[in-house]
Design a protein around this motif. Structure first.
Motif, mmCIF file in Angstrom:
data_model
loop_
_atom_site.group_PDB
_atom_site.id
_atom_site.type_symbol
_atom_site.label_atom_id
_atom_site.label_comp_id
_atom_site.label_asym_id
_atom_site.label_seq_id
_atom_site.Cartn_x
_atom_site.Cartn_y
_atom_site.Cartn_z
ATOM 1 N N ILE A 154 28.436 -17.416 -66.156
ATOM 2 C CA ILE A 154 27.402 -18.051 -66.781
ATOM 3 C C ILE A 154 27.224 -17.642 -68.283
ATOM 4 C CG2 ILE A 154 24.851 -18.003 -66.624
ATOM 5 C CD1 ILE A 154 24.987 -17.641 -63.679
ATOM 6 N N ALA A 155 27.133 -18.826 -69.041
ATOM 7 C CA ALA A 155 27.069 -18.695 -70.364
ATOM 8 C C ALA A 155 25.153 -18.633 -70.546
ATOM 9 C CB ALA A 155 27.557 -19.612 -71.191
ATOM 10 N N GLY A 156 24.515 -18.023 -71.266
ATOM 11 C CA GLY A 156 23.061 -18.014 -71.287
ATOM 12 C C GLY A 156 22.779 -18.344 -72.505
ATOM 13 N N VAL A 157 21.651 -19.264 -72.967
ATOM 14 C CA VAL A 157 20.939 -19.462 -73.998
ATOM 15 C C VAL A 157 19.473 -19.175 -73.981
ATOM 16 C CG1 VAL A 157 20.557 -21.143 -75.954
ATOM 17 C CG2 VAL A 157 22.565 -21.135 -74.676
ATOM 18 N N ILE A 158 19.044 -18.342 -74.495
ATOM 19 C CA ILE A 158 17.465 -17.761 -74.203
ATOM 20 C C ILE A 158 16.985 -18.046 -75.559
ATOM 21 C CG2 ILE A 158 16.073 -15.966 -73.486
ATOM 22 C CD1 ILE A 158 18.345 -14.794 -71.677
ATOM 23 N N GLY A 159 15.840 -18.544 -75.403
ATOM 24 C CA GLY A 159 14.961 -18.897 -76.640
ATOM 25 C C GLY A 159 14.593 -20.292 -76.606
ATOM 26 N N ASN A 160 13.690 -20.632 -77.823
ATOM 27 C CA ASN A 160 13.361 -21.943 -78.132
ATOM 28 C C ASN A 160 14.411 -22.959 -78.315
ATOM 29 O OD1 ASN A 160 11.402 -23.916 -78.725
ATOM 30 N ND2 ASN A 160 11.401 -23.257 -81.080
ATOM 31 N N LEU A 161 14.487 -24.069 -77.514
ATOM 32 C CA LEU A 161 15.322 -24.927 -77.341
ATOM 33 C C LEU A 161 15.003 -26.038 -78.212
ATOM 34 C CD1 LEU A 161 15.943 -24.468 -73.653
ATOM 35 C CD2 LEU A 161 17.331 -23.384 -75.406
ATOM 36 N N ALA A 162 14.833 -25.929 -79.333
ATOM 37 C CA ALA A 162 14.525 -27.052 -80.392
ATOM 38 C C ALA A 162 15.653 -27.410 -81.517
ATOM 39 C CB ALA A 162 13.069 -26.368 -81.004
ATOM 40 N N GLY A 163 15.066 -27.948 -82.693
ATOM 41 C CA GLY A 163 16.099 -28.706 -83.597
ATOM 42 C C GLY A 163 16.993 -27.287 -84.332
ATOM 43 N N ASN A 164 16.275 -25.959 -84.066
ATOM 44 C CA ASN A 164 17.226 -25.168 -84.990
ATOM 45 C C ASN A 164 18.449 -24.789 -84.129
ATOM 46 O OD1 ASN A 164 15.748 -23.634 -82.738
ATOM 47 N ND2 ASN A 164 15.480 -21.978 -84.068
ATOM 48 N N MET A 165 18.444 -25.178 -82.949
ATOM 49 C CA MET A 165 19.969 -25.207 -82.012
ATOM 50 C C MET A 165 20.901 -26.310 -82.429
ATOM 51 S SD MET A 165 19.550 -22.555 -80.045
ATOM 52 C CE MET A 165 18.962 -21.932 -81.551
ATOM 53 N N ASP A 166 22.196 -26.009 -82.704
ATOM 54 C CA ASP A 166 23.089 -27.021 -82.786
ATOM 55 C C ASP A 166 23.601 -27.767 -81.394
ATOM 56 O OD1 ASP A 166 25.269 -28.522 -83.483
ATOM 57 O OD2 ASP A 166 26.045 -26.857 -85.061
ATOM 58 N N TRP A 167 22.683 -28.893 -81.194
ATOM 59 C CA TRP A 167 22.901 -29.569 -79.810
ATOM 60 C C TRP A 167 24.195 -30.225 -79.826
ATOM 61 C CZ3 TRP A 167 20.522 -27.849 -75.754
ATOM 62 C CH2 TRP A 167 19.109 -27.291 -76.069
ATOM 63 N N GLU A 168 24.868 -30.597 -80.873
ATOM 64 C CA GLU A 168 25.985 -31.400 -80.768
ATOM 65 C C GLU A 168 27.074 -30.366 -80.651
ATOM 66 O OE1 GLU A 168 25.991 -35.117 -83.578
ATOM 67 O OE2 GLU A 168 24.749 -33.646 -84.546
ATOM 68 N N LEU A 169 27.122 -29.336 -81.321
ATOM 69 C CA LEU A 169 28.200 -28.334 -80.997
ATOM 70 C C LEU A 169 28.087 -27.956 -79.246
ATOM 71 C CD1 LEU A 169 29.316 -25.250 -82.994
ATOM 72 C CD2 LEU A 169 28.530 -24.985 -80.794
ATOM 73 N N ILE A 170 26.942 -27.820 -79.068
ATOM 74 C CA ILE A 170 26.502 -27.196 -77.415
ATOM 75 C C ILE A 170 27.198 -28.171 -76.548
ATOM 76 C CG2 ILE A 170 24.760 -26.517 -76.025
ATOM 77 C CD1 ILE A 170 23.059 -25.820 -78.246
ATOM 78 N N GLU A 171 27.001 -29.405 -76.776
ATOM 79 C CA GLU A 171 27.374 -30.447 -75.858
ATOM 80 C C GLU A 171 29.139 -30.432 -75.777
ATOM 81 O OE1 GLU A 171 26.845 -35.357 -75.229
ATOM 82 O OE2 GLU A 171 26.650 -34.149 -77.298
ATOM 83 N N ALA A 172 29.820 -30.164 -77.033
ATOM 84 C CA ALA A 172 31.166 -30.150 -77.027
ATOM 85 C C ALA A 172 31.724 -29.041 -76.235
ATOM 86 C CB ALA A 172 31.555 -30.518 -78.500
ATOM 87 N N ALA A 173 30.995 -27.956 -76.903
ATOM 88 C CA ALA A 173 31.347 -26.366 -76.093
ATOM 89 C C ALA A 173 31.268 -26.541 -74.592
ATOM 90 C CB ALA A 173 30.588 -25.389 -76.708
ATOM 91 N N ILE A 174 30.361 -27.143 -74.069
ATOM 92 C CA ILE A 174 30.359 -27.333 -72.437
ATOM 93 C C ILE A 174 31.563 -27.854 -72.026
ATOM 94 C CG2 ILE A 174 28.763 -28.467 -70.775
ATOM 95 C CD1 ILE A 174 26.215 -27.829 -72.388
ATOM 96 N N GLU A 175 31.693 -29.368 -72.508
ATOM 97 C CA GLU A 175 32.844 -29.985 -72.018
ATOM 98 C C GLU A 175 34.156 -29.217 -72.144
ATOM 99 O OE1 GLU A 175 32.716 -32.676 -70.514
ATOM 100 O OE2 GLU A 175 30.668 -32.909 -70.915
ATOM 101 N N GLN A 176 34.293 -28.042 -73.227
ATOM 102 C CA GLN A 176 35.474 -27.482 -73.368
ATOM 103 C C GLN A 176 35.487 -26.038 -72.636
ATOM 104 O OE1 GLN A 176 36.950 -27.378 -77.395
ATOM 105 N NE2 GLN A 176 35.654 -29.245 -77.772
#
Length: 428
Positions: free
Chosen positions: A233-255
């Motif tokens: 499990i990879a954990g992201v804990i915190g405010n899940l708003a615009g200061n997160m790099d969601w496009e990077l997160i999406e690509a990292a999940i796939e890889q």
């Protein structure tokens, strides 16, 4: 409205107060010398005030928005925090206070300074201001003043940057001690004319009760609500708003198959950038992700301890880049391996406690390398050592000591009777 929660801690659930911690019993004045913390905007303010109150009498002021700042005689009873010297006191604040003409703000501020001074020895009581909008209150306060700034508020998207910078300049002039949470904020305040001799950088922190007796050799058991999730499990804990790099997160999940990605925090804050907003929505619908929603601040440590690897995927933007990473200190106490993007300046100097990655491929490769090594990066002991020096109690002690050097009369109450013992080492 100026009193929106500050960005660094918007991910925490902050109800009126945690019923397990706060009682509603009224409290009389225990001491004429107190520390006033103005104001309660988010959980960081509550954490600092609670830590200060371990050794001194503290009143934390919570705004209650009204059309008029009167009548004063209808003030609600103080809320007393069980087992500490902290009281939470409501005060009426005009809606749209920050947009009032200067003369009106000055009048309200003089009234508020008089209200704070009621029932205490104001000349020897400390005023800690947490936002720049109360510069006129600080100027009117007869005792020591601390300016504690955890966010570069002038960089908020909807902020009147010029007006706020003016308040920052006035606040720095009125304060005896200025405590920004990062070097970047300290540099900004110096650009506004702050005397460097007044500055003591106090980064964010974690609760002392979050500290472990020893570094974890393996992840802790998953909390009951996520016990069904498959590891790793990879954990992201915190405010899940615009200061997160969601496009990077999406690509990292796939890889990063076969990792499950756990997201703990509020995910309902609007993201202005359309591609990022769409990416967050796709991540929320991905079969290998789990979003728990918001959790109480005191419960976050259970999730932080349970992940195989913590991920801090910041997008470089203001005010996040200039701030202090609250989630870093929560994960530091949990001692699990950390991966982060260079989206917060503070993290650029935190290696080897956290490993920085800049692309989805680098993140996926780092996760796979950790998995191959049993999720032991050899730095758990260093994180454990660093966490001992990064508690809110430690920050409160640093603030008190720094103020005592600049305003000796501010050493109040129990501090004069029992000097605080601080662990040796370099603060994190």
């Amino acid at each position: 409205m100026v009193l929106a929660p500050k960005g660094n801690a918007g991910h925490f659930v902050l109800p009126e107060f945690d019923p397990a911690v706060v009682s509603n019993e009224p409290s009389g004045e225990r001491s004429r010398r107190v520390w006033h913390v103005l104001q309660l905007s988010d959980v960081l303010d509550l954490e600092l005030a609670t830590a200060l109150a371990e050794r001194r009498d503290v009143v934390l002021w919570q705004p209650k928005r009204r059309l008029l700042p009167i009548p004063l005689h209808s003030r609600a009873p103080d809320r007393s925090v069980a087992g500490s010297h902290l009281r939470i006191r409501q005060f009426p604040l005009l809606r749209g206070f920050a947009r009032l003409p200067p003369a009106a703000i000055s009048w309200v501020s003089r009234w508020l300074a008089a209200e704070l001074a009621r029932g205490c020895d104001a000349e020897h009581s400390v005023l800690v201001c947490t936002i720049p909008h109360f510069a006129a209150v600080a100027e009117a306060w007869p005792g020591p003043v601390v300016y504690w700034l955890t966010d570069r508020i002038a960089a908020y998207a909807n902020a009147d940057a010029e007006r706020i910078a003016g308040w920052d300049k006035r606040m720095c002039s009125a304060a005896d001690l200025v405590c920004p949470s990062s070097v970047r904020i300290a540099e900004y305040l110096q650009e506004q004319g702050c005397d460097p001799a007044k500055i003591e950088v106090l980064p964010n922190a974690t609760r002392a009760c979050n500290l472990l007796p020893a570094p974890l050799k393996a992840p802790a058991r998953l909390p009951e609500d996520i016990a069904h999730l498959p590891r790793p499990i990879a954990g992201v804990i915190g405010n899940l708003a615009g200061n997160m790099d969601w496009e990077l997160i999406e690509a990292a999940i796939e890889q990063s198959k076969p990792f499950t990605w756990l997201f703990v925090g509020s995910n309902n804050m609007h993201i202005a950038d359309a591609p990022a907003r769409a990416a967050r929505q796709r991540v929320m619908q991905h079969p290998r992700t789990c979003f728990t929603g918001p959790r109480l601040y005191g419960d976050l440590m259970h999730y932080a301890r349970a992940v195989d690897v913590a991920v801090l995927p910041y997008r470089r933007c203001e005010p996040t880049f200039s701030g202090s990473s609250t989630r870093f200190y929560e994960h530091l106490a949990a001692t699990r391996p950390m991966l982060a993007t260079p989206g917060v300046h503070e993290l650029l100097g935190k290696a080897p406690l956290v490993k920085l990655v800049t692309t989805p491929q680098q993140m996926a490769e780092a996760m796979q390398a950790l998995q191959a090594g049993g999720f032991d990066d050899g730095c758990g002991g260093l994180r454990w050592q660093g966490s001992q020096l990064a508690t809110w109690s430690r920050r409160a002690a640093q603030m008190s000591a720094a103020l005592a050097m600049r305003a000796p009369d501010a050493v109040l109450n129990r501090e004069a009777l029992a000097p605080e013992q601080e662990p040796a080492g370099t603060p994190v």
